[in-house]
Scaffold this active site. Structure first.
Site, PDB file in Angstrom:
ATOM      1  N   ASP A 124       1.248  -1.311  -0.173  1.00 31.17           N
ATOM      2  CA  ASP A 124       0.211   0.808   0.095  1.00 31.17           C
ATOM      3  C   ASP A 124       1.116   1.042   0.140  1.00 31.17           C
ATOM      4  O   ASP A 124       2.630   1.124   0.310  1.00 31.17           O
ATOM      5  CB  ASP A 124      -1.130  -0.018   1.026  1.00 31.17           C
ATOM      6  CG  ASP A 124      -0.733  -0.633   2.235  1.00 31.17           C
ATOM      7  OD1 ASP A 124       0.852  -0.389   2.476  1.00 31.17           O
ATOM      8  OD2 ASP A 124      -1.084  -1.181   3.144  1.00 31.17           O
TER       9      ASP A 124
ATOM     10  N   ASN B 179      -7.541  -2.664  14.462  1.00 30.07           N
ATOM     11  CA  ASN B 179      -9.194  -2.996  14.156  1.00 30.07           C
ATOM     12  C   ASN B 179      -9.260  -4.353  12.593  1.00 30.07           C
ATOM     13  O   ASN B 179     -10.203  -4.540  12.176  1.00 30.07           O
ATOM     14  CB  ASN B 179      -9.569  -2.407  13.220  1.00 30.07           C
ATOM     15  CG  ASN B 179      -8.818  -1.786  11.644  1.00 30.07           C
ATOM     16  OD1 ASN B 179      -7.740  -2.552  11.228  1.00 30.07           O
ATOM     17  ND2 ASN B 179      -9.699  -0.132  11.625  1.00 30.07           N
TER      18      ASN B 179
ATOM     19  N   HIS C 157      -8.041  -4.882  10.118  1.00 36.22           N
ATOM     20  CA  HIS C 157      -7.378  -4.592   8.812  1.00 36.22           C
ATOM     21  C   HIS C 157      -6.372  -6.018   8.495  1.00 36.22           C
ATOM     22  O   HIS C 157      -4.825  -5.581   8.808  1.00 36.22           O
ATOM     23  CB  HIS C 157      -6.942  -3.172   7.924  1.00 36.22           C
ATOM     24  CG  HIS C 157      -6.010  -2.130   8.893  1.00 36.22           C
ATOM     25  ND1 HIS C 157      -6.364  -0.984   9.626  1.00 36.22           N
ATOM     26  CD2 HIS C 157      -5.012  -2.573   8.234  1.00 36.22           C
ATOM     27  CE1 HIS C 157      -4.686  -0.612   9.420  1.00 36.22           C
ATOM     28  NE2 HIS C 157      -4.093  -1.676   9.386  1.00 36.22           N
TER      29      HIS C 157
ATOM     30  N   GLU D 254      -9.653  -2.445   5.193  1.00 40.39           N
ATOM     31  CA  GLU D 254     -10.611  -1.646   6.559  1.00 40.39           C
ATOM     32  C   GLU D 254     -11.941  -2.492   6.852  1.00 40.39           C
ATOM     33  O   GLU D 254     -12.618  -2.610   5.523  1.00 40.39           O
ATOM     34  CB  GLU D 254     -11.273  -0.093   6.747  1.00 40.39           C
ATOM     35  CG  GLU D 254      -9.471   0.518   6.300  1.00 40.39           C
ATOM     36  CD  GLU D 254      -8.393   0.120   7.418  1.00 40.39           C
ATOM     37  OE1 GLU D 254      -8.789  -0.060   8.411  1.00 40.39           O
ATOM     38  OE2 GLU D 254      -7.911   1.762   7.740  1.00 40.39           O
TER      39      GLU D 254
HETATM   40  C1  F6R Z   1       1.041  -1.697   6.290  1.00 40.16           C
HETATM   41  C2  F6R Z   1      -0.239  -3.042   5.878  1.00 40.16           C
HETATM   42  C3  F6R Z   1      -0.731  -2.157   7.171  1.00 40.16           C
HETATM   43  C4  F6R Z   1       0.022  -2.797   9.084  1.00 40.16           C
HETATM   44  C5  F6R Z   1      -1.167  -2.722   9.944  1.00 40.16           C
HETATM   45  C6  F6R Z   1      -0.319  -3.055  11.472  1.00 40.16           C
HETATM   46  O1  F6R Z   1       1.856  -2.464   4.921  1.00 40.16           O
HETATM   47  O2  F6R Z   1       0.429  -3.874   6.235  1.00 40.16           O
HETATM   48  O3  F6R Z   1      -1.778  -3.439   7.450  1.00 40.16           O
HETATM   49  O4  F6R Z   1       0.824  -4.396   8.788  1.00 40.16           O
HETATM   50  O5  F6R Z   1      -1.516  -1.246   9.978  1.00 40.16           O
HETATM   51  O6  F6R Z   1       0.650  -1.383  11.243  1.00 40.16           O
HETATM   52  P1  F6R Z   1       1.201  -1.584  12.805  1.00 40.16           P
HETATM   53  O7  F6R Z   1       2.920  -2.710  12.390  1.00 40.16           O
HETATM   54  O8  F6R Z   1       1.982  -0.771  12.561  1.00 40.16           O
HETATM   55  O9  F6R Z   1       0.971  -1.932  14.061  1.00 40.16           O
END
Ligand code: F6R
Length: 249
Positions: free
Chosen positions: A73, A141, A143, A148
């Site tokens: 992303d 959450n 995702h 989301e």
């Molecule tokens: C980012 C991604 C997101 C993160 C998720 C967890 O490329 O794919 O799904 O893996 O938001 O973020 P952290 O690791 O910062 O808790």
């Protein structure tokens, strides 16, 4: 501790040990298949993994020159050189430590025309023969990528509106200023992610315990996009004890 189940769950005493084991696995995979196609994630979770990968790259003199990468992303509006972009994050944490060829590093371009960019990305993944190993984190959450929780999920790479929770978790990339975190992102869709041949999801810390438990033990629901990983036949969940603390195994 390891459990034979689907998804496979392995619990490590701490994040560092988990990162070391996964880095060695990725290094072995790259040595076995030099033209491996990696799917990569950003965020706090994979930082230890990328540090370990950088270390193992030096110690084994790993050759990344035939490998290809696709990141999950990118923020809408940010070009590859923007200090808050995920492209810059990856440069800093992993790419600069490897001999990956720039033309084999694939990224969603946040300041391109969104629809055309999402189509281009899907076509490029297909042209590369698909993703061999996809690294994933998980949002508190539930995702995955930036898919989301919602009444419905987009299958393919698409433009998304980020939840306030997700923007808050990314504020550190923007000097802690929530208002600077873009409101939208481009993200691989759940179908794109589920088509990777192998998925490795990392999670650590108590904050992830509830969504990890729902991923493993809960029903499939678009309100917890991670639950769709139950549909994939080759998923490893790499957890520390805190992230595994709500699991029923
Ligand atoms: C980012 C991604 C997101 C993160 C998720 C967890 O490329 O794919 O799904 O893996 O938001 O973020 P952290 O690791 O910062 O808790």
């Amino acid at each position: 501790m390891s459990f034979i189940r689907d998804p496979r769950v392995t619990v490590f005493p701490d994040e560092q040990t988990a990162a070391r084991v996964v880095a060695v696995r990725l290094a072995n995979a790259l040595q076995d298949k030099p033209d491996l196609v990696f799917g990569l994630a950003t965020g706090r979770t994979p930082i230890a993994l990328y540090d370990e990968l950088a270390r193992v790259t030096i110690s084994r003199n790993l050759d990344w020159s035939a490998a290809t990468t696709f990141n999950l992303d990118e923020f809408v509006g940010l070009g590859p050189e923007d200090p808050g972009s995920y492209r810059r994050f990856m440069q800093e944490h992993l790419f600069r430590h490897t001999n990956l060829r720039p033309e084999r590093i694939n990224f969603l371009v946040g300041n391109a025309d969104p629809d055309a960019e999402c189509d281009r990305y899907e076509r490029t993944i297909a042209a590369a023969g698909g993703i061999d190993i996809q690294i994933l984190g998980i949002g508190t959450n539930g995702h995955i990528g930036f898919n989301e929780p919602a009444p419905g999920l987009e299958a393919r790479t698409h433009r998304v509106t980020l939840t306030i929770e997700t923007r808050r978790s990314n504020a550190a990339l923007f000097g802690g200023r929530l208002e600077q975190v873009p409101a939208e992102a481009l993200s691989m869709g759940m179908a794109t992610i589920l088509q990777a041949r192998t998925l490795i999801l990392l999670a650590h810390g108590e904050r992830k315990a509830q969504c990890v438990a729902a991923l493993v033990n809960g029903p499939l629901t678009t309100e917890l996009p991670a639950s769709f990983l139950q549909l994939h036949g080759d998923v490893d969940l790499i957890l520390d004890t805190a992230a595994a603390s709500s699991l029923t195994l």
